[in-house]
Design a protein around this motif. Sequence first.
Motif, PDB file in Angstrom:
ATOM      1  N   MET A 173       7.264 -20.091   5.358  1.00  0.00           N
ATOM      2  CA  MET A 173       7.443 -21.171   6.329  1.00  0.00           C
ATOM      3  C   MET A 173       6.901 -20.780   7.694  1.00  0.00           C
ATOM      4  N   SER A 174       7.044 -19.518   8.054  1.00  0.00           N
ATOM      5  CA  SER A 174       6.458 -19.055   9.302  1.00  0.00           C
ATOM      6  C   SER A 174       4.938 -19.164   9.252  1.00  0.00           C
ATOM      7  N   GLY A 175       4.340 -18.769   8.110  1.00  0.00           N
ATOM      8  CA  GLY A 175       2.896 -18.884   7.969  1.00  0.00           C
ATOM      9  C   GLY A 175       2.417 -20.319   8.023  1.00  0.00           C
ATOM     10  N   LEU A 176       3.148 -21.223   7.376  1.00  0.00           N
ATOM     11  CA  LEU A 176       2.774 -22.639   7.413  1.00  0.00           C
ATOM     12  C   LEU A 176       2.869 -23.204   8.824  1.00  0.00           C
ATOM     13  N   ASN A 223      -1.584 -27.413  25.148  1.00  0.00           N
ATOM     14  CA  ASN A 223      -0.143 -27.482  24.890  1.00  0.00           C
ATOM     15  C   ASN A 223       0.189 -26.923  23.512  1.00  0.00           C
ATOM     16  N   ALA A 224      -0.631 -27.265  22.516  1.00  0.00           N
ATOM     17  CA  ALA A 224      -0.419 -26.744  21.165  1.00  0.00           C
ATOM     18  C   ALA A 224      -0.603 -25.232  21.126  1.00  0.00           C
ATOM     19  N   ALA A 225      -1.561 -24.724  21.901  1.00  0.00           N
ATOM     20  CA  ALA A 225      -1.765 -23.276  21.963  1.00  0.00           C
ATOM     21  C   ALA A 225      -0.550 -22.589  22.583  1.00  0.00           C
ATOM     22  N   GLY A 226       0.026 -23.200  23.619  1.00  0.00           N
ATOM     23  CA  GLY A 226       1.244 -22.653  24.206  1.00  0.00           C
ATOM     24  C   GLY A 226       2.388 -22.638  23.211  1.00  0.00           C
ATOM     25  N   TYR A 227       2.477 -23.696  22.437  1.00  0.00           N
ATOM     26  CA  TYR A 227       3.509 -23.782  21.396  1.00  0.00           C
ATOM     27  C   TYR A 227       3.323 -22.669  20.368  1.00  0.00           C
ATOM     28  N   MET A 228       2.078 -22.407  20.014  1.00  0.00           N
ATOM     29  CA  MET A 228       1.778 -21.363  19.042  1.00  0.00           C
ATOM     30  C   MET A 228       2.151 -19.992  19.610  1.00  0.00           C
ATOM     31  N   ILE A 229       1.824 -19.752  20.872  1.00  0.00           N
ATOM     32  CA  ILE A 229       2.199 -18.491  21.525  1.00  0.00           C
ATOM     33  C   ILE A 229       3.716 -18.336  21.539  1.00  0.00           C
ATOM     34  N   GLY A 230       4.397 -19.434  21.874  1.00  0.00           N
ATOM     35  CA  GLY A 230       5.852 -19.390  21.920  1.00  0.00           C
ATOM     36  C   GLY A 230       6.468 -19.103  20.569  1.00  0.00           C
ATOM     37  N   ALA A 231       5.931 -19.729  19.523  1.00  0.00           N
ATOM     38  CA  ALA A 231       6.459 -19.506  18.179  1.00  0.00           C
ATOM     39  C   ALA A 231       6.256 -18.056  17.743  1.00  0.00           C
ATOM     40  N   TRP A 232       5.139 -17.459  18.146  1.00  0.00           N
ATOM     41  CA  TRP A 232       4.835 -16.091  17.755  1.00  0.00           C
ATOM     42  C   TRP A 232       5.726 -15.080  18.485  1.00  0.00           C
ATOM     43  N   THR A 233       6.010 -15.323  19.761  1.00  0.00           N
ATOM     44  CA  THR A 233       6.753 -14.357  20.579  1.00  0.00           C
ATOM     45  C   THR A 233       8.255 -14.617  20.628  1.00  0.00           C
ATOM     46  N   ALA A 234       8.695 -15.779  20.143  1.00  0.00           N
ATOM     47  CA  ALA A 234      10.108 -16.143  20.266  1.00  0.00           C
ATOM     48  C   ALA A 234      11.060 -15.185  19.559  1.00  0.00           C
ATOM     49  N   PRO A 235      10.771 -14.725  18.321  1.00  0.00           N
ATOM     50  CA  PRO A 235      11.720 -13.802  17.685  1.00  0.00           C
ATOM     51  C   PRO A 235      11.986 -12.556  18.523  1.00  0.00           C
ATOM     52  N   ARG A 236      10.944 -12.001  19.135  1.00  0.00           N
ATOM     53  CA  ARG A 236      11.137 -10.827  20.001  1.00  0.00           C
ATOM     54  C   ARG A 236      11.962 -11.196  21.225  1.00  0.00           C
ATOM     55  N   ALA A 237      11.682 -12.370  21.807  1.00  0.00           N
ATOM     56  CA  ALA A 237      12.456 -12.812  22.975  1.00  0.00           C
ATOM     57  C   ALA A 237      13.919 -13.015  22.615  1.00  0.00           C
ATOM     58  N   GLN A 285       4.765 -25.519  29.123  1.00  0.00           N
ATOM     59  CA  GLN A 285       5.678 -26.429  28.429  1.00  0.00           C
ATOM     60  C   GLN A 285       5.680 -26.155  26.928  1.00  0.00           C
ATOM     61  N   GLY A 286       4.510 -25.869  26.349  1.00  0.00           N
ATOM     62  CA  GLY A 286       4.441 -25.561  24.928  1.00  0.00           C
ATOM     63  C   GLY A 286       5.240 -24.315  24.592  1.00  0.00           C
ATOM     64  N   ILE A 287       5.102 -23.278  25.399  1.00  0.00           N
ATOM     65  CA  ILE A 287       5.865 -22.050  25.177  1.00  0.00           C
ATOM     66  C   ILE A 287       7.360 -22.323  25.309  1.00  0.00           C
ATOM     67  N   ALA A 288       7.734 -23.072  26.353  1.00  0.00           N
ATOM     68  CA  ALA A 288       9.147 -23.358  26.590  1.00  0.00           C
ATOM     69  C   ALA A 288       9.770 -24.136  25.431  1.00  0.00           C
ATOM     70  N   PHE A 289       9.078 -25.164  24.942  1.00  0.00           N
ATOM     71  CA  PHE A 289       9.625 -25.956  23.834  1.00  0.00           C
ATOM     72  C   PHE A 289       9.741 -25.105  22.566  1.00  0.00           C
ATOM     73  N   ALA A 290       8.765 -24.240  22.315  1.00  0.00           N
ATOM     74  CA  ALA A 290       8.845 -23.364  21.137  1.00  0.00           C
ATOM     75  C   ALA A 290      10.049 -22.438  21.236  1.00  0.00           C
ATOM     76  N   TYR A 291      10.298 -21.895  22.415  1.00  0.00           N
ATOM     77  CA  TYR A 291      11.456 -21.015  22.606  1.00  0.00           C
ATOM     78  C   TYR A 291      12.766 -21.776  22.400  1.00  0.00           C
ATOM     79  N   MET A 292      12.834 -22.990  22.920  1.00  0.00           N
ATOM     80  CA  MET A 292      14.084 -23.754  22.793  1.00  0.00           C
ATOM     81  C   MET A 292      14.352 -24.132  21.339  1.00  0.00           C
ATOM     82  N   PHE A 293      13.315 -24.588  20.623  1.00  0.00           N
ATOM     83  CA  PHE A 293      13.505 -24.930  19.213  1.00  0.00           C
ATOM     84  C   PHE A 293      13.877 -23.701  18.392  1.00  0.00           C
ATOM     85  N   THR A 294      13.222 -22.586  18.672  1.00  0.00           N
ATOM     86  CA  THR A 294      13.524 -21.364  17.939  1.00  0.00           C
ATOM     87  C   THR A 294      14.969 -20.954  18.154  1.00  0.00           C
TER      88      THR A 294
END
Length: 414
Positions: free
Chosen positions: A329-332, A49-63, A103-112
Motif C-alpha cells: 500500500m505504501s508503494g501504491l 503540490n503533489a510533489a510536496g504531498y509525496m515528500i510528506g508521505a515519504w518523510t512522515a514515518p520518521r517525523a 501545503q502538500g507536505i503539511a496535509f501528508a503529515y496530518m493524514f499520516t
Amino acid sequence: MTATRNVLVLIISVMILQLAGGLIGMLTPLGLEAMGSGPQTIGVIAAFNAAGYMIGAWTAPRALGLIGNIRLFAAASAVGAVAVLALSLWHDATFWALMRILQGIAFAYMFTSIESWLGEAVPEQSRGNVMGIYHTGAKLSLMLGPFFVAGLGPLDSRAYIWTALFLTLAILPVCVTRQKEPAPPDRTPMPLMELGRMAPAAVVGVLLAGVVNTGTLALLPVYFQDFSLAGGGTAAVAIAGAAAWLGGLVLQWPAGVLSDRIERRLVIAGLCAMAGVAALLIAIFGRAVGEIGVIVLLTVWGAGALSFYGLCVAHAIDRTPRGRVPQVMSGLLFVWAAGSIVGPLMSGFAMRMADRVGLFGLAGVLLLVLAILMVVRVRQRAAPSEAQQEEWKPIQPTPLASVELDPRNPELDT
C-alpha cells in the motif's frame, strides 16, 4: 459502534481538515487564473503540490517517530494555515508554487498522523466499518468546503481566512482526545519492480487514477467558473465539485461490494468506461447539453473516476503475500503520487491546446485506455481464488491509510 465512538474525535478532525482541503483545492486554480496565469501554469503549480504531498508521505514515518502523532498533527496544521494565509498576502505565481509545496507536505503529515493512529486504535474486526465512516465523512467535507466561500472572489482574503480557520480548528479534537498515541510506525519499502510484477493491473490503475483524477480536479475550477449556476464564479465551482464527489460517494460502496463477487478488474474496467464516456460527452457536447447537462455528466464521471482507486488497491492486496500489505500500500501510494505530479501538467497542457475540450477529452481517452487494459489483463491472467481474495474496504490515496496491519495475518495485530 463502540469502535467508532472511541476514535470519533480523530474522524471529526479529518472532516474539519477536509473542509479546508476542499476550499484550497478550489481557491488555488481560481486565484492563479485571476492573477493572469494560464492553464499550463496552474497545472504546474498543482504538480508542485503533489510533489510536496509525496515528500510528506515519504518523510512522515520518521517525523512521527521523532515527535509523535499529536505534535506532528499540530505542527503540520499550523504550517498549513500559515501557508494558506500567505497566499492572500502575496499574489505571485512563483510564491504560490512554494506555498503549495508546503501545503502538500503539511496535509501528508496530518493524514499520516491520523490514519496511523486509527490503524492502531481500531480493532481488526471493526476496521472496515470505521474506515468506511472515515472516508465517507472526508468526502462529504470535500463536497461542503467550497460552499463556505461561494460568492467570494478568488483573491478575496476572507476565503483564505476561512481555510486557515478550518486548518487551525482541526487541531482541537486531536489535542483533547484521551486516545493513547500509537507506537512509531515501521515501514520497509517494496521495490516498485517487484510491485509491478505482483499486480501490474493495480499499479497501472493507481498511476492513471493519479494522472486523471488529480489533473482533472486541479483544473475543474477553471472550467466551471464561467458557468452561470447560482450566480457563477465560486458558487458554480462549488456545485461542480460537489457533483463530482457526490458521484464517487454514491457508487463507491456498490462498486466495492460488486468487486467482492466478480472479477475486480472487470468492475474497474466498467467504472473507467463509464467515466471515460461521460468525460468525452462533456468534451464534445458540453455546450450543446447546457450547464445542467454538464453537471449531470460530471456526476457520472465522478461516480466512475473517483471510485476505482480503492478497487485497484484491493486487487493488489488479493495478490500480496501475508505480512507485506503495508509495503504494497505504501508503494501504491507513491505510484499514485507520481501520477498526481504528471496529471496536472498534462491536463494544463491539454486545456491550453484545446481549451475546454482538452481537459475532459484527455481524461476520457485515458480512462477508456485503462478500461481496455483491465479487460486485456483479465484475459492474460486469471483472478485469484476466493480464499486469496481479501474483502474490499473503502480506501482513498492518503498516506499510510491505516496500513499498519495485514487484515489476513492476526499475528501482526500485537
